[in-house]
Write a protein that holds these residues in place. Structure first.
Motif, PDB file in Angstrom:
ATOM      1  N   ILE A 187       0.837  -1.201   0.000  1.00  0.00           N
ATOM      2  CA  ILE A 187       0.000   0.000   0.000  1.00  0.00           C
ATOM      3  C   ILE A 187       0.873   1.252   0.000  1.00  0.00           C
ATOM      4  O   ILE A 187       0.661   2.191  -0.770  1.00  0.00           O
ATOM      5  N   ILE A 213      -2.281   6.842   0.626  1.00  0.00           N
ATOM      6  CA  ILE A 213      -2.043   5.710   1.528  1.00  0.00           C
ATOM      7  C   ILE A 213      -3.153   5.542   2.560  1.00  0.00           C
ATOM      8  O   ILE A 213      -3.609   4.421   2.820  1.00  0.00           O
ATOM      9  N   ALA A 230      -6.506   3.454   1.791  1.00  0.00           N
ATOM     10  CA  ALA A 230      -6.205   2.029   1.636  1.00  0.00           C
ATOM     11  C   ALA A 230      -5.773   1.413   2.956  1.00  0.00           C
ATOM     12  O   ALA A 230      -6.088   0.249   3.260  1.00  0.00           O
ATOM     13  N   GLU A 278      -7.370  -1.749   5.087  1.00  0.00           N
ATOM     14  CA  GLU A 278      -6.566  -2.845   5.620  1.00  0.00           C
ATOM     15  C   GLU A 278      -6.900  -3.089   7.091  1.00  0.00           C
ATOM     16  O   GLU A 278      -6.970  -4.235   7.539  1.00  0.00           O
TER      17      GLU A 278
END
Length: 225
Positions: A111, A150, A153, A157
């Motif tokens: 990522i 970032i 994403a 996660e």
């Protein structure tokens, strides 16, 4: 149905068991994402050294092998190896946090690497032309821009990680899902404990999703300014 939920959650104060399981789930998730972000950032930078030098380096090869192995093997298998072999006899919190942290690091690394690569290459060249070192350019110019790519994403996660912790019960770690199994064995009924557990996970994920959506809106607003 109400009687079933009363038996599953209220009778004999079973809700306390769910609270303990929820605490384990949250603790493992939070500690794991911290480990994942720290190690993932390091792995991403290790892989990016290959791009900086124009060829593979020892660090980039180590990072590639680590990411390849972690992403290519089941999380449950990694958890069992950690519990029964590497950290045999250690606390469930340590085993779960370390396993999911090391697992998450492989995905976080990709990522972060993708977020950094999305920044125009001219930004790095401009920083270096001003006399900044690679590390200074990365810290002061590249990462502040990459963080917008970032964070969304990374939030996804974390959501996936929270749900994945439901496998902790396979190695006798008492998380939220394991508590539902215990209650089922006590009341000989599965519907209420499982629905209640699913609802708790849904509320957690919904809360995280709303926070992530709010963050994405803030980032879009800052882009328009």
């Amino acid at each position: 149905m109400l009687d079933s939920f009363y038996t599953a959650f209220i009778e004999e104060q079973r809700y306390l068991l769910y609270l303990d399981g929820l605490k384990m789930t949250i603790l493992v998730s939070v500690i794991a994402i911290i480990i994942g972000v720290v190690l993932g950032t390091l792995l991403a930078l290790m892989r990016l050294t290959a791009e900086q030098k124009g060829k593979s380096t020892l660090l980039s090869k180590i990072a590639y092998v680590y990411i390849d192995i972690i992403r290519g093997t089941p999380t449950l298998t990694q958890l069992m190896i950690m519990y029964f072999v590497i950290l045999k006899g250690q606390s469930g919190l340590l085993v779960g946090s370390l396993t999911f942290g090391l697992n998450s690091a492989a995905y976080v690394a990709e990522i972060i690497r993708a977020g950094i690569q999305a920044v125009d290459q001219g930004q790095m060249e401009g920083g270096r032309s001003l006399g900044l070192s690679y590390v200074q350019t990365m810290k002061d110019i590249i990462l502040p821009q990459a963080i917008k790519n970032i964070l969304p994403a990374l939030g996804n996660e974390f959501i996936v990680l929270v749900k994945e912790t439901s496998i902790l019960g396979y190695v006798a770690i008492v998380d939220l899902t394991k508590v539902s199994d215990f209650v089922i064995s006590r009341i000989f009924e599965a519907l209420a404990p499982l629905l209640g557990t699913a609802l708790i996970y849904y509320v957690i994920v919904k809360f995280l999703t709303l926070g992530l959506n709010a963050l994405e809106r803030r980032l879009r607003q800052s882009d328009r300014r």
